[in-house]
Design a protein around this motif. Structure first.
Motif, short mmCIF file in Angstrom:
data_model
loop_
_atom_site.label_atom_id
_atom_site.label_comp_id
_atom_site.label_asym_id
_atom_site.label_seq_id
_atom_site.Cartn_x
_atom_site.Cartn_y
_atom_site.Cartn_z
N HIS A 197 -4.29 2.80 12.99
CA HIS A 197 -4.23 3.19 11.58
C HIS A 197 -5.33 2.55 10.74
O HIS A 197 -5.42 2.81 9.55
CB HIS A 197 -2.86 2.81 11.00
CG HIS A 197 -1.71 3.58 11.58
ND1 HIS A 197 -1.03 4.55 10.89
CD2 HIS A 197 -1.14 3.54 12.81
CE1 HIS A 197 -0.08 5.06 11.66
NE2 HIS A 197 -0.13 4.46 12.82
N GLY A 198 -6.11 1.65 11.37
CA GLY A 198 -7.23 1.05 10.65
C GLY A 198 -6.97 -0.37 10.19
O GLY A 198 -5.82 -0.84 10.17
N PRO A 199 -8.04 -1.09 9.79
CA PRO A 199 -7.94 -2.51 9.42
C PRO A 199 -6.97 -2.79 8.28
O PRO A 199 -6.27 -3.80 8.29
CB PRO A 199 -9.38 -2.87 9.01
CG PRO A 199 -10.23 -1.87 9.73
CD PRO A 199 -9.44 -0.61 9.77
N GLU A 200 -6.92 -1.92 7.26
CA GLU A 200 -6.03 -2.17 6.13
C GLU A 200 -4.57 -2.18 6.56
O GLU A 200 -3.78 -3.01 6.11
CB GLU A 200 -6.24 -1.12 5.04
CG GLU A 200 -5.39 -1.37 3.80
CD GLU A 200 -5.61 -0.34 2.71
OE1 GLU A 200 -4.77 -0.27 1.80
OE2 GLU A 200 -6.62 0.39 2.77
N ALA A 201 -4.22 -1.26 7.47
CA ALA A 201 -2.84 -1.21 7.96
C ALA A 201 -2.51 -2.48 8.76
O ALA A 201 -1.39 -3.00 8.68
CB ALA A 201 -2.64 0.03 8.84
N ILE A 222 0.56 -7.54 9.31
CA ILE A 222 0.66 -8.99 9.50
C ILE A 222 1.34 -9.63 8.30
O ILE A 222 2.21 -10.50 8.44
CB ILE A 222 -0.73 -9.60 9.77
CG1 ILE A 222 -1.28 -9.08 11.11
CG2 ILE A 222 -0.66 -11.12 9.77
CD1 ILE A 222 -2.72 -9.46 11.38
N GLU A 223 0.96 -9.21 7.10
CA GLU A 223 1.58 -9.76 5.89
C GLU A 223 3.07 -9.45 5.84
O GLU A 223 3.88 -10.29 5.43
CB GLU A 223 0.87 -9.20 4.66
CG GLU A 223 -0.56 -9.70 4.48
CD GLU A 223 -1.30 -8.95 3.39
OE1 GLU A 223 -0.69 -8.05 2.76
OE2 GLU A 223 -2.49 -9.24 3.19
N GLU A 224 3.43 -8.25 6.26
CA GLU A 224 4.84 -7.86 6.24
C GLU A 224 5.64 -8.65 7.28
O GLU A 224 6.79 -9.04 7.03
CB GLU A 224 4.97 -6.36 6.50
CG GLU A 224 6.38 -5.80 6.34
CD GLU A 224 6.85 -5.72 4.89
OE1 GLU A 224 7.91 -5.12 4.66
OE2 GLU A 224 6.16 -6.26 3.99
N CYS A 225 5.04 -8.88 8.43
CA CYS A 225 5.71 -9.70 9.46
C CYS A 225 6.01 -11.09 8.92
O CYS A 225 7.09 -11.64 9.14
CB CYS A 225 4.85 -9.79 10.72
SG CYS A 225 4.73 -8.26 11.66
N ALA A 226 5.04 -11.67 8.20
CA ALA A 226 5.23 -13.00 7.62
C ALA A 226 6.31 -12.96 6.53
O ALA A 226 7.17 -13.84 6.45
CB ALA A 226 3.91 -13.52 7.06
N ARG A 227 6.29 -11.92 5.69
CA ARG A 227 7.26 -11.83 4.59
C ARG A 227 8.68 -11.71 5.12
O ARG A 227 9.61 -12.35 4.59
CB ARG A 227 6.94 -10.61 3.72
CG ARG A 227 7.89 -10.46 2.52
CD ARG A 227 7.65 -9.17 1.76
NE ARG A 227 8.10 -7.99 2.48
CZ ARG A 227 9.36 -7.56 2.49
NH1 ARG A 227 10.30 -8.23 1.84
NH2 ARG A 227 9.70 -6.46 3.14
N LEU A 228 8.87 -10.93 6.16
CA LEU A 228 10.21 -10.69 6.68
C LEU A 228 10.76 -11.88 7.45
O LEU A 228 11.98 -12.05 7.55
CB LEU A 228 10.21 -9.45 7.58
CG LEU A 228 9.99 -8.11 6.84
CD1 LEU A 228 9.76 -7.00 7.84
CD2 LEU A 228 11.19 -7.80 5.95
N GLY A 229 9.88 -12.70 7.98
CA GLY A 229 10.35 -13.89 8.68
C GLY A 229 10.16 -13.88 10.19
O GLY A 229 10.78 -14.69 10.88
#
Length: 292
Positions: free
Chosen positions: A102-106, A111-118
């Motif tokens: 899906h490209g670099p932005e995705a 990665i940010e969402e993985c960190a946010r969710l825990g």
């Protein structure tokens, strides 16, 4: 929660019986990672039952196939919280190779969402895509910067990870084992938490097991920071028999009990019974064991 100086036998029923000593969590060796939702559905109540009985023997819960993207966020958070309550880390599995398409932005948002969710661990795999080694290492560094543990998946089989038949995989060909070892070494140097060895081409979907590849990987990378995929009783039995109870293994969650029985030396198959033993004066915390 294990206390300092304790072993993983503390508090277990029939604790007076001899068994191979196992260090308390967080373990640096003898790590067991289990597959979460994929072949079967797993929610908070199911996982609670698993971990209330066998949680002392589980170090990591790994999602597979991006199954977490099919769940309501509240249900996913309940699974993460349940695992953490039992001192079990949670891994994304190798879903990042899909996200990469899906490209670099995705990838950044993932990665940010993985960190946010825990999540604790982001596995970095490339079984179905061709990813330059330098880009692979950049991903490891990006995951580290997010405060997560990068787990590098390395294998020798092109097209691994999709239940492809042995004949189809043979047509794809295999990678040079020394190149895989070199990538694993570079991944560890870049800060990878551990290197996962993909089973395809070694013990899965092959006409005969490539035990020579396993031996080369152990010689090249050691055992402590390497984990072998072994989602079959014959396979994980072979690893324990040949590399001892402290080998790091990834199995299905239905196989926790059988694997831990082998690690502890309390039960086994005909070729394993009474052979998996440990001789140690001290456990990893410095506490004497085995002296009555």
């Amino acid at each position: 929660m294990a206390t300092e100086g304790s072993t993983a036998s503390d508090g277990l029923a029939f604790g007076f019986l001899r068994a191979n000593p196992r260090p308390a969590k967080p373990r640096a060796s003898g790590v067991t990672e289990i597959r979460g939702p994929y072949y079967s559905v797993m929610g908070r109540r199911y996982l609670s039952d698993v971990l209330e009985t066998m949680g002392e023997h589980v170090d990591i819960l790994k999602f597979a196939g991006g199954s977490f993207t099919l769940m309501p966020e509240v249900a996913l958070l309940e699974i993460l919280e349940t695992a953490h309550r039992h001192d079990v880390m949670v891994s994304t599995g190798g879903f990042v190779e899909h996200v990469l398409t899906h490209g670099p932005e995705a990838v950044e948002r993932y990665i940010e969402e993985c960190a946010r969710l825990g999540f604790d661990i982001v596995e970095i795999s490339a079984g179905f895509i061709s990813l330059p080694a330098d880009d692979y290492l950049r991903l490891i560094e990006r995951v580290r910067r997010a405060g997560l543990k990068p787990k590098a998946e390395v294998g020798i089989q092109f097209g691994a990870g999709g239940a492809t038949t042995p004949g189809e995989l043979a047509q794809e060909g295999t990678k040079d084992v020394e190149a895989a070892i070199d990538l694993g070494r570079r991944a560890l140097d870049a800060g990878a938490y551990m290197v996962m060895i993909e089973s395809e081409g070694i013990t899965e979907e092959v006409e005969s097991w490539r035990t020579d590849v396993v031996a080369a990987i152990v010689r090249g990378l050691g055992l402590e920071q390497v984990m072998f995929e072994a989602a079959d009783p014959e396979v994980f039995g072979w690893y324990v028999k040949n590399y001892g109870p402290d080998v790091n293994l990834f199995v299905d969650h239905s196989q926790i009990v059988q694997l831990e029985c082998l690690r502890r030396g309390i039960w086994g198959t005909k070729s394993l019974w009474g052979r998996v033993l440990a001789y140690r004066d001290h456990d990893e915390q410095g506490e004497e064991v085995g002296d009555d």
